[in-house]
Design an enzyme around this catalytic site. Structure first.
Site, PDB file in Angstrom:
ATOM      1  N   ARG A  30       0.780  -1.239   0.000  1.00 43.10           N
ATOM      2  CA  ARG A  30       0.000   0.000   0.000  1.00 43.10           C
ATOM      3  C   ARG A  30       0.805   1.278   0.000  1.00 43.10           C
ATOM      4  O   ARG A  30       0.236   2.345  -0.179  1.00 43.10           O
ATOM      5  CB  ARG A  30      -0.979  -0.025   1.164  1.00 43.10           C
ATOM      6  CG  ARG A  30      -2.102  -1.021   0.897  1.00 43.10           C
ATOM      7  CD  ARG A  30      -3.000  -1.136   2.067  1.00 43.10           C
ATOM      8  NE  ARG A  30      -2.198  -1.470   3.238  1.00 43.10           N
ATOM      9  CZ  ARG A  30      -2.638  -1.448   4.466  1.00 43.10           C
ATOM     10  NH1 ARG A  30      -3.866  -1.087   4.706  1.00 43.10           N
ATOM     11  NH2 ARG A  30      -1.853  -1.793   5.464  1.00 43.10           N
ATOM     12  N   ARG A  39      -5.716  -2.322  -6.220  1.00 43.07           N
ATOM     13  CA  ARG A  39      -6.582  -2.786  -5.124  1.00 43.07           C
ATOM     14  C   ARG A  39      -7.983  -2.192  -5.188  1.00 43.07           C
ATOM     15  O   ARG A  39      -8.907  -2.751  -4.623  1.00 43.07           O
ATOM     16  CB  ARG A  39      -5.934  -2.474  -3.775  1.00 43.07           C
ATOM     17  CG  ARG A  39      -4.952  -3.504  -3.299  1.00 43.07           C
ATOM     18  CD  ARG A  39      -5.623  -4.792  -2.819  1.00 43.07           C
ATOM     19  NE  ARG A  39      -6.043  -4.683  -1.425  1.00 43.07           N
ATOM     20  CZ  ARG A  39      -7.301  -4.703  -1.011  1.00 43.07           C
ATOM     21  NH1 ARG A  39      -8.272  -4.830  -1.879  1.00 43.07           N
ATOM     22  NH2 ARG A  39      -7.584  -4.609   0.271  1.00 43.07           N
ATOM     23  N   ASP A  75       0.799 -13.806   0.888  1.00 43.93           N
ATOM     24  CA  ASP A  75       0.661 -13.563   2.321  1.00 43.93           C
ATOM     25  C   ASP A  75       1.008 -14.857   3.055  1.00 43.93           C
ATOM     26  O   ASP A  75       0.958 -15.935   2.465  1.00 43.93           O
ATOM     27  CB  ASP A  75      -0.758 -13.107   2.693  1.00 43.93           C
ATOM     28  CG  ASP A  75      -0.770 -12.459   4.072  1.00 43.93           C
ATOM     29  OD1 ASP A  75      -0.420 -11.282   4.181  1.00 43.93           O
ATOM     30  OD2 ASP A  75      -1.080 -13.155   5.056  1.00 43.93           O
TER      31      ASP A  75
END
Ligand code: CP3
Length: 342
Positions: A30, A39, A75
């Site tokens: 981000r 996103r 992730d």
């Protein structure tokens, strides 16, 4: 395709490099406007499930920042989701599990990973990336303790109270849980290396919450199973956690080639505890918000302490904050390269 002489890989092997290599944990994400733009159109797991989008996001920081390594965009909970565990990624929070791990019956939900089918999208992303990248690609997985902490708490936690209660209250179930998570991470990492990842990082972000005695007894064996299980592949293994000052000596003996040091431990003290391995770190991520002169001065303090000793990879002590300025990150990469050029 990265070659074995890339500065990042040379530093992992503690060989002299033409400059100190730099990359940033959470360099994809981000802090980059191009990531935020993607996103807006795709959920987090949409990005992870699409090999093309995963590759695009992984390349973004390499192109913008000039870092010496890429890290696969994914992730630590990806392998759990791949075996059917219900997990949601909440923005600003992290992974949240619909059914937290509480009893022995929950073990059955942690079936073995079959990477060729379960992680086909990840393997394809790695294949695309190794063709496109001219720096090494780092694959990664969560370490058993940090994964267990999310599963047991059901999401992020400040005190890991339920996790510690399970670890100390039901050591048999805890060992079974960590063993399954170790197998899951090992299978995922082996698949990423099989597809072309040139190094791996095992993220044990929250392990610093532990008493060293409990780490030695209840956690280190599972992390060692992952790291030692990669030995035959011959790629550098990086082992990282936050607030690990008291654990660095043991982390250095768990089977890694490189150990991450956070800013709470001076880099040379950390290196002395880690032993004859390479080290990665350790700028406080919060410093990125200070004026550039302060960022440069604090980076120099680390580089001056290292004083050209081979085996240092420059990184932050933890991930890039979401509000970090990408121009400061790019300037920092350039600064470290210039300061350490041989
Ligand atoms: O380093 C990289 O650039 C690769 C990408 C990466 C992500 N997560 C992407 C991500 C890596 C290596 C991770 C690992 C990860 N995930 C860790 C270990 C690293 C660390 O920071 O300690 C942990 C603890 C997690 C769990 C997790 N996932 C957290 C705590 C969060 C942040 C929640 C938030 O929004 O602040 C996530 C979500 C996540 N993982 C994001 C990204 C880019 C943000 C999600 C979004 O876009 O909304």
């Amino acid at each position: 395709m990265a070659d074995a002489q890339a500065p990042f890989l040379r530093a992992c092997r503690r060989e002299a490099a033409p400059h100190t290599p730099v990359w940033f944990m959470r360099q994809a994400g981000r802090s980059l406007p191009e990531f935020r733009a993607l996103r807006e159109r795709h959920s987090f797991f949409d990005l992870v499930r699409s090999p093309e989008l995963t590759a695009e996001v992984t390349l973004q920081p390499v192109q913008r920042l000039g870092v010496d390594a890429a890290i696969l965009f994914s992730d630590i909970v990806t392998p759990l989701q791949a075996i059917g565990i219900d997990v949601e990624m909440r923005s600003g929070v992290g992974p949240v599990f619909a059914h937290p791990f509480r009893t022995a019956a929950d073990l059955d939900r942690l079936r073995p990973l079959e990477p060729d089918t379960d992680l086909a999208h990840v393997i394809e992303a790695v294949r695309i990336l190794v063709k496109e990248l001219d720096v090494p690609l780092i694959g990664f997985a969560g370490a058993p303790f940090t994964m267990a902490s999310y599963l047991v708490e059901g999401g992020p936690s400040r005190d890991w109270a339920r996790t510690k209660a399970l670890m100390l209250g039901d050591p048999e179930l805890w060992r079974a849980l960590l063993d399954r998570l170790a197998s899951l991470s090992l299978a995922s990492l082996r698949a990423q290396v099989g597809a072309g990842a040139a190094a791996v990082q095992l993220f044990d972000s929250w392990v610093g919450a532990l008493d060293p005695h409990h780490y030695a007894e209840s956690v280190m064996p599972a992390s060692a199973k992952v790291l030692r299980g990669l030995a035959d592949l011959g790629v550098p293994r990086i082992h990282f956690g936050v607030s690990t000052g008291e654990l660095l000596g043991m982390m250095g003996k768990a089977g890694a080639d490189v150990v991450g040091v956070d800013w709470r431990t001076p880099i040379l003290d950390g290196w002395a505890r880690v032993g004859p391995l390479a080290v990665q770190g350790n700028l406080d991520p919060a410093i990125l918000g200070a004026p550039w002169e302060v960022v440069a001065r604090e980076a120099d303090r680390i580089l001056d302490a290292i004083d050209g000793r081979p085996g240092h990879i420059f990184n932050l002590g933890h991930g890039v904050p979401a509000d970090a300025d990408p121009d400061v990150l790019a300037r920092l990469v350039d600064h470290v390269h210039r300061r350490t050029q041989t």
